[in-house]
Design a protein around this motif. Structure first.
Motif, PDB file in Angstrom:
ATOM      1  N   PHE A  86       0.928  -1.199   0.106  1.00  0.00           N
ATOM      2  CA  PHE A  86      -0.157   0.087  -0.108  1.00  0.00           C
ATOM      3  C   PHE A  86       0.570   1.365   0.297  1.00  0.00           C
ATOM      4  CE2 PHE A  86      -2.242   3.401   1.752  1.00  0.00           C
ATOM      5  CZ  PHE A  86      -3.518   3.599   1.282  1.00  0.00           C
ATOM      6  N   GLN A  87       1.433   0.931   0.590  1.00  0.00           N
ATOM      7  CA  GLN A  87       2.596   1.962   0.633  1.00  0.00           C
ATOM      8  C   GLN A  87       3.539   2.816  -0.517  1.00  0.00           C
ATOM      9  OE1 GLN A  87       2.868   4.266   3.126  1.00  0.00           O
ATOM     10  NE2 GLN A  87       4.128   5.788   2.790  1.00  0.00           N
ATOM     11  N   VAL A  88       3.833   1.246  -1.691  1.00  0.00           N
ATOM     12  CA  VAL A  88       4.888   1.924  -1.977  1.00  0.00           C
ATOM     13  C   VAL A  88       3.772   2.395  -3.523  1.00  0.00           C
ATOM     14  CG1 VAL A  88       5.620  -0.024  -4.687  1.00  0.00           C
ATOM     15  CG2 VAL A  88       6.192  -0.279  -2.529  1.00  0.00           C
ATOM     16  N   ILE A  89       2.154   2.223  -3.403  1.00  0.00           N
ATOM     17  CA  ILE A  89       1.416   2.793  -4.772  1.00  0.00           C
ATOM     18  C   ILE A  89       0.949   3.892  -3.738  1.00  0.00           C
ATOM     19  CG2 ILE A  89      -0.693   2.477  -4.967  1.00  0.00           C
ATOM     20  CD1 ILE A  89      -1.325  -0.442  -4.906  1.00  0.00           C
ATOM     21  N   THR A  90       0.907   3.708  -2.827  1.00  0.00           N
ATOM     22  CA  THR A  90       0.482   5.855  -2.116  1.00  0.00           C
ATOM     23  C   THR A  90       1.927   7.243  -2.899  1.00  0.00           C
ATOM     24  OG1 THR A  90      -0.052   4.994  -0.301  1.00  0.00           O
ATOM     25  CG2 THR A  90       0.386   6.864  -0.061  1.00  0.00           C
ATOM     26  N   ILE A  91       3.174   5.971  -2.543  1.00  0.00           N
ATOM     27  CA  ILE A  91       4.563   7.184  -2.855  1.00  0.00           C
ATOM     28  C   ILE A  91       4.612   7.755  -4.264  1.00  0.00           C
ATOM     29  CG2 ILE A  91       5.089   7.447  -0.126  1.00  0.00           C
ATOM     30  CD1 ILE A  91       7.135   5.722  -0.988  1.00  0.00           C
ATOM     31  N   SER A  92       3.952   6.599  -5.061  1.00  0.00           N
ATOM     32  CA  SER A  92       4.340   6.219  -6.289  1.00  0.00           C
ATOM     33  C   SER A  92       4.129   7.717  -6.783  1.00  0.00           C
ATOM     34  CB  SER A  92       3.907   5.249  -7.453  1.00  0.00           C
ATOM     35  OG  SER A  92       3.032   5.210  -6.848  1.00  0.00           O
ATOM     36  N   PRO A  93       4.568   8.203  -8.228  1.00  0.00           N
ATOM     37  CA  PRO A  93       4.995   9.530  -8.909  1.00  0.00           C
ATOM     38  C   PRO A  93       3.514   9.368  -9.170  1.00  0.00           C
ATOM     39  CG  PRO A  93       6.663   8.577  -9.474  1.00  0.00           C
ATOM     40  CD  PRO A  93       6.164   7.392  -8.209  1.00  0.00           C
ATOM     41  N   SER A  94       3.106  10.327  -9.993  1.00  0.00           N
ATOM     42  CA  SER A  94       1.870   9.862 -10.244  1.00  0.00           C
ATOM     43  C   SER A  94       1.679   9.276 -12.430  1.00  0.00           C
ATOM     44  CB  SER A  94       0.438  11.210 -10.592  1.00  0.00           C
ATOM     45  OG  SER A  94       2.043  12.527 -11.254  1.00  0.00           O
ATOM     46  N   ASN A  95       2.869   9.645 -12.639  1.00  0.00           N
ATOM     47  CA  ASN A  95       2.990   8.816 -14.175  1.00  0.00           C
ATOM     48  C   ASN A  95       3.504   7.789 -14.130  1.00  0.00           C
ATOM     49  OD1 ASN A  95       5.526   9.660 -12.666  1.00  0.00           O
ATOM     50  ND2 ASN A  95       6.332  10.449 -14.720  1.00  0.00           N
ATOM     51  N   SER A  96       3.385   7.296 -12.767  1.00  0.00           N
ATOM     52  CA  SER A  96       3.876   5.164 -12.596  1.00  0.00           C
ATOM     53  C   SER A  96       2.615   4.304 -12.710  1.00  0.00           C
ATOM     54  CB  SER A  96       4.861   5.345 -11.614  1.00  0.00           C
ATOM     55  OG  SER A  96       3.910   5.350 -10.165  1.00  0.00           O
ATOM     56  N   ARG A  97       2.789   3.633 -13.391  1.00  0.00           N
ATOM     57  CA  ARG A  97       2.231   1.875 -13.458  1.00  0.00           C
ATOM     58  C   ARG A  97       1.649   2.318 -12.658  1.00  0.00           C
ATOM     59  NH1 ARG A  97       6.014  -3.109 -13.481  1.00  0.00           N
ATOM     60  NH2 ARG A  97       6.931  -2.494 -11.360  1.00  0.00           N
ATOM     61  N   TRP A  98       1.533   2.588 -11.167  1.00  0.00           N
ATOM     62  CA  TRP A  98       0.607   2.678  -9.986  1.00  0.00           C
ATOM     63  C   TRP A  98       0.131   3.735 -10.472  1.00  0.00           C
ATOM     64  CZ3 TRP A  98       1.248  -2.131  -8.052  1.00  0.00           C
ATOM     65  CH2 TRP A  98       2.789  -2.740  -8.640  1.00  0.00           C
ATOM     66  N   ALA A  99      -0.334   4.309 -10.630  1.00  0.00           N
ATOM     67  CA  ALA A  99      -1.078   5.463 -10.615  1.00  0.00           C
ATOM     68  C   ALA A  99      -2.875   5.462 -10.384  1.00  0.00           C
ATOM     69  CB  ALA A  99      -0.843   6.960 -11.602  1.00  0.00           C
ATOM     70  N   LYS A 100      -3.015   4.545 -11.534  1.00  0.00           N
ATOM     71  CA  LYS A 100      -4.190   4.055 -11.624  1.00  0.00           C
ATOM     72  C   LYS A 100      -4.534   3.286 -10.530  1.00  0.00           C
ATOM     73  CE  LYS A 100      -4.619   3.420 -16.782  1.00  0.00           C
ATOM     74  NZ  LYS A 100      -4.532   2.822 -17.693  1.00  0.00           N
ATOM     75  N   LEU A 101      -3.910   2.972  -9.225  1.00  0.00           N
ATOM     76  CA  LEU A 101      -4.541   2.040  -8.314  1.00  0.00           C
ATOM     77  C   LEU A 101      -4.468   3.075  -6.885  1.00  0.00           C
ATOM     78  CD1 LEU A 101      -2.338  -0.873  -8.575  1.00  0.00           C
ATOM     79  CD2 LEU A 101      -4.931  -0.790  -8.577  1.00  0.00           C
ATOM     80  N   LYS A 102      -3.848   4.181  -7.158  1.00  0.00           N
ATOM     81  CA  LYS A 102      -3.952   5.523  -6.446  1.00  0.00           C
ATOM     82  C   LYS A 102      -5.479   5.987  -5.425  1.00  0.00           C
ATOM     83  CE  LYS A 102       0.798   7.813  -6.382  1.00  0.00           C
ATOM     84  NZ  LYS A 102       1.102   9.299  -6.430  1.00  0.00           N
ATOM     85  N   LEU A 103      -6.019   5.497  -6.153  1.00  0.00           N
ATOM     86  CA  LEU A 103      -7.949   5.725  -6.033  1.00  0.00           C
ATOM     87  C   LEU A 103      -8.677   5.033  -5.138  1.00  0.00           C
ATOM     88  CD1 LEU A 103      -8.657   8.424  -8.723  1.00  0.00           C
ATOM     89  CD2 LEU A 103      -7.738   9.099  -6.747  1.00  0.00           C
ATOM     90  N   GLN A 104      -8.148   3.592  -5.856  1.00  0.00           N
ATOM     91  CA  GLN A 104      -8.601   2.507  -5.411  1.00  0.00           C
ATOM     92  C   GLN A 104      -8.047   1.270  -4.188  1.00  0.00           C
ATOM     93  OE1 GLN A 104     -11.668   1.426  -7.144  1.00  0.00           O
ATOM     94  NE2 GLN A 104     -11.028   2.914  -8.730  1.00  0.00           N
ATOM     95  N   ALA A 105      -6.869   1.829  -4.319  1.00  0.00           N
ATOM     96  CA  ALA A 105      -6.081   0.882  -2.740  1.00  0.00           C
ATOM     97  C   ALA A 105      -6.428   1.836  -1.546  1.00  0.00           C
ATOM     98  CB  ALA A 105      -5.126   1.417  -3.058  1.00  0.00           C
ATOM     99  N   PRO A 106      -7.290   2.561  -1.538  1.00  0.00           N
ATOM    100  CA  PRO A 106      -7.801   2.656  -0.285  1.00  0.00           C
ATOM    101  C   PRO A 106      -9.110   1.854   0.142  1.00  0.00           C
ATOM    102  CG  PRO A 106      -7.220   4.990  -0.764  1.00  0.00           C
ATOM    103  CD  PRO A 106      -6.582   4.619  -2.031  1.00  0.00           C
ATOM    104  N   LYS A 107     -10.082   2.067  -1.256  1.00  0.00           N
ATOM    105  CA  LYS A 107     -11.484   1.262  -0.759  1.00  0.00           C
ATOM    106  C   LYS A 107     -11.326  -0.369  -0.717  1.00  0.00           C
ATOM    107  CE  LYS A 107     -13.253   4.833  -4.371  1.00  0.00           C
ATOM    108  NZ  LYS A 107     -13.606   4.573  -5.288  1.00  0.00           N
ATOM    109  N   CYS A 108      -9.918  -0.949  -1.282  1.00  0.00           N
ATOM    110  CA  CYS A 108      -9.537  -2.346  -1.045  1.00  0.00           C
ATOM    111  C   CYS A 108      -8.900  -2.577   0.198  1.00  0.00           C
ATOM    112  CB  CYS A 108      -8.742  -2.720  -2.228  1.00  0.00           C
ATOM    113  SG  CYS A 108      -9.321  -1.805  -3.820  1.00  0.00           S
ATOM    114  N   ILE A 109      -8.382  -1.255   1.138  1.00  0.00           N
ATOM    115  CA  ILE A 109      -7.781  -2.001   1.964  1.00  0.00           C
ATOM    116  C   ILE A 109      -8.793  -2.917   2.932  1.00  0.00           C
ATOM    117  CG2 ILE A 109      -6.986  -0.722   4.570  1.00  0.00           C
ATOM    118  CD1 ILE A 109      -5.463  -0.716   1.757  1.00  0.00           C
ATOM    119  N   VAL A 110      -9.974  -2.313   3.473  1.00  0.00           N
ATOM    120  CA  VAL A 110     -10.914  -3.137   4.973  1.00  0.00           C
ATOM    121  C   VAL A 110     -10.424  -4.296   4.370  1.00  0.00           C
ATOM    122  CG1 VAL A 110     -13.162  -3.368   6.030  1.00  0.00           C
ATOM    123  CG2 VAL A 110     -11.502  -1.228   5.850  1.00  0.00           C
TER     124      VAL A 110
END
Length: 319
Positions: free
Chosen positions: A105-129
């Motif tokens: 989760f932290q890798v996704i959070t601090i990854s830059p907006s132009n990385s391949r993880w950028a699309k997951l930034k908005l979805q990751a918090p919803k998938c935590i619980v």
């Protein structure tokens, strides 16, 4: 009861008390936050599940071991033995998977907006619980199969192998392939540890690149350690490295005990002590790396607490 047993009992009791203090503080704080109607941050949800798993580990292993060191051995019957081993294995596996989830989760959070993880930034918090509850359900089910292979030592035969735990003994039939069983159940653990190592390397790389990009924005008088965007990452890196270190030591020692036919009381005690170090240390790593949690800690305990020497964080001023 010998002097060495008494020392081990005090050591296990102290370790369990310190770990329970830290984990229960986090659980109580997050529970209070929910009761007053506030929502938890996604990373706090992970911390809450990690604290719950760590508490279960310490209680399910620390209490029986302390009783054993005080001179009462093999006091659990078949049902109690299965229950304690089951709870400990579930909590240990969940603690590992939640730590793995935290690093990802932290890798996704601090990854830059132009990385391949950028699309997951908005979805990751919803998938935590859901992901945390999935970890609990998965290991509750997979460890349930372990109960069928456990027997009490009173049904011992000449072809059976006994595993002495101190508070009870586990009997496995001669037809039981212990090596194959251990390998099968260690595959998820090895995958999680491998992922955490990769995630930690990614975090170090992202932090280094991020510092190079924003170095001209921050004041030159500020230490990079005090950058707000890096505090959580530093805590997670410390948490993951602590887990991998103690997990490697405990696994190596457990493998040696698994292969040898002799019962080494000192080695078994050392293995149990190493296994409980991470759930003991981890809550204090989370507390002293999160300023929002730290201010409540200082509200309950004096600022001169020895733990304040761990990490250089801003001091809480009640005024």
């Amino acid at each position: 009861m010998t002097l060495s047993d008494l020392v081990l009992g005090i050591l296990f009791l102290t370790q369990m008390g310190i770990g329970i203090l830290g984990n229960f503080f986090l659980l109580g704080l997050y529970t209070f936050t929910l009761l007053i109607g506030q929502s938890l941050r996604p990373i706090e949800c992970i911390f809450a599940h990690l604290a719950l798993a760590n508490s279960e580990m310490l209680l399910s292993r620390g209490i029986p071991l302390t009783i054993v060191c005080l001179g009462i051995k093999n006091f659990l019957d078949l049902v109690g033995c299965k229950l304690i081993v089951y709870l400990y294995n579930v909590a240990r596996s969940v603690s590992l998977s939640i730590t793995c989830l935290l690093s990802g989760f932290q890798v996704i959070t601090i990854s830059p907006s132009n990385s391949r993880w950028a699309k997951l930034k908005l979805q990751a918090p919803k998938c935590i619980v859901p992901s945390c509850f999935l970890c609990w359900c998965f290991y509750l089910l997979i460890n349930f199969t372990l109960l069928g292979t456990m027997h009490n030592s009173r049904y011992m035969t000449n072809n059976s192998k006994i595993w002495h735990l101190g508070y009870c003994s586990i009997l496995t039939p001669a037809s039981f392939n212990a090596a194959l069983f251990a390998i099968a159940f260690s595959i998820p653990d090895v995958m999680c540890v491998g992922f955490m190592i990769w995630a930690s390397a990614s975090l170090v790389f992202l932090l280094h690149r991020h510092h190079q990009r924003v170095q001209h924005i921050h004041s030159p008088h500020l230490s990079p350690r005090t950058f707000p965007e890096t505090k959580a990452t530093h805590a997670i890196l410390l948490l993951v490295s602590t887990y991998v270190f103690f997990y490697s030591l405990n696994s190596s020692l457990s493998l040696y005990l698994f292969k040898t036919d002799k019962h080494h009381l000192q080695l078994v005690a050392t293995s149990d002590f190493l296994a409980a170090l991470f759930p003991t240390i981890s809550p204090f790593v989370l507390i002293f790396c999160d300023s929002q949690v730290l201010k409540y800690w200082y509200a309950l305990w004096p600022r001169r607490c020895f733990c304040s020497l761990w990490i250089n964080v801003p001091k809480y001023n009640p005024s």
